[in-house]
Design an enzyme around this catalytic site. Structure first.
Site, PDB file in Angstrom:
ATOM      1  N   ASP A   1       6.720  -6.933  -8.795  1.00 57.62           N
ATOM      2  CA  ASP A   1       5.388  -6.983  -8.195  1.00 57.62           C
ATOM      3  C   ASP A   1       5.750  -6.724  -6.819  1.00 57.62           C
ATOM      4  O   ASP A   1       4.854  -6.838  -6.088  1.00 57.62           O
ATOM      5  CB  ASP A   1       4.517  -8.382  -8.371  1.00 57.62           C
ATOM      6  CG  ASP A   1       4.029  -8.404  -9.630  1.00 57.62           C
ATOM      7  OD1 ASP A   1       3.623  -7.512 -10.525  1.00 57.62           O
ATOM      8  OD2 ASP A   1       3.862  -9.555 -10.161  1.00 57.62           O
ATOM      9  N   GLU A   2       6.604  -5.836  -6.362  1.00 58.51           N
ATOM     10  CA  GLU A   2       6.743  -5.582  -4.881  1.00 58.51           C
ATOM     11  C   GLU A   2       7.295  -4.152  -4.713  1.00 58.51           C
ATOM     12  O   GLU A   2       7.397  -3.609  -3.820  1.00 58.51           O
ATOM     13  CB  GLU A   2       8.178  -6.435  -4.574  1.00 58.51           C
ATOM     14  CG  GLU A   2       7.860  -7.855  -4.626  1.00 58.51           C
ATOM     15  CD  GLU A   2       9.122  -8.684  -3.795  1.00 58.51           C
ATOM     16  OE1 GLU A   2      10.197  -7.769  -3.124  1.00 58.51           O
ATOM     17  OE2 GLU A   2       9.061  -9.905  -3.865  1.00 58.51           O
TER      18      GLU A   2
END
Length: 288
Positions: free
Chosen positions: A232-233
């Site tokens: 999620d980055e």
């Protein structure tokens, strides 16, 4: 637009880039009908997206593409450019991965069918079988590929097989609640888009909208980003928010969240398919 070509590029910033690009387009018999550019002072990189049409009836779409490649190659070499050239009317072949939530899948398939999203979806893959009906309603084959501790490697092998079998250019995780391995993320680098709520990292895990309701949040939103090995980055493509208030139940929050997730994901997929998103390290440049 059936005769147009889209040129995207990035390179170290210096004087003369725009002049050189315009000169190559002119030499190829093209006419610039849309142009966006951005110089990032923090990285020293220059980014550009140019849509080119034939300048006259003497140049056909096929001839324009070939002429642009020929004329642009020495320019790209001289400026150290990373560049791509695509037909503007090309529909990106997109594999959609799902779990149990069907709102993003239904929205994407509707937009693709109605012509508002320039993608073709040759298949949908689900780690559960629950959303088969939505895919089949739109005439899209559904592949049930279960994922468990003992089947994870086999499932990802099957996923990559489907990518090759269907000549897939983009993979969309439409609320696919599984983490792709580092190896798969690297193999599909820059070709996988994920959508999730924008509560991270505050409300992780199950029932994030219930957690948000308990904390009395006033804004909820969604983030679409490219998938990388860092969970999620990855580089963010699009985000949006909607206001909520104390009178809304957790179910109402979740419904509002589903709406904004679907809208944000659709915009991210469309911009990617239209070659409006250029990677800038761990960030993106989006020419809307």
């Amino acid at each position: 637009m059936s005769s147009h070509q889209v040129l995207t590029l990035s390179c170290p910033d210096r004087t003369g880039i725009v002049h050189a690009v315009a000169g190559a387009v002119l030499a190829a018999g093209g006419n610039i009908v849309e142009s966006h550019q951005y110089g990032d002072a923090s990285t020293g990189r220059f980014f550009m997206r140019v849509e080119v049409a034939p300048s006259g009836s003497a140049v056909t779409p096929v001839e324009l593409g070939a002429a642009l490649r020929l004329a642009f190659a020495p320019v790209a070499g001289g400026f150290g450019m990373d560049w791509q050239l695509q037909a503007a009317d090309h529909r990106t072949r997109t594999l959609v991965l799902v779990s149990l939530g069907g709102h993003c899948l239904a929205d994407l398939l509707f937009r693709a069918r109605s012509g508002t999203l320039p993608v073709d979806v040759p298949a949908v893959v689900g780690n559960h079988d629950d959303l088969r009906g939505i895919a089949e309603f739109y005439g899209v084959p559904f592949h049930h590929v279960p994922v468990g501790p003992r089947t994870r490697d086999a499932a990802e092998t099957r996923l990559l097989e489907l990518v090759k079998e269907h000549d897939v250019e983009l993979v969309v995780l439409a609320r696919y609640m599984q983490v792709l391995s580092d190896a798969t993320c690297r193999e599909l680098s820059g070709r996988v888009i994920n959508i999730h709520h924008s509560f991270l990292p505050s409300f992780k895990g199950a029932r994030p909208y219930h957690q948000a309701h308990d904390r009395g949040v006033k804004l909820i939103g969604a983030t679409a980003h490219y998938v990388t090995p860092d969970l999620d980055e990855g580089p963010i493509i699009e985000q949006d928010v909607v206001r909520v208030d104390h009178a809304m139940t957790p179910a109402a929050l979740a419904a509002a969240g589903r709406d904004v997730e679907a809208q944000v994901l659709a915009r991210a997929v469309r911009w990617h398919a239209e070659h409006r998103v250029l990677l800038n390290g761990h960030r993106t440049v989006v020419f809307r």
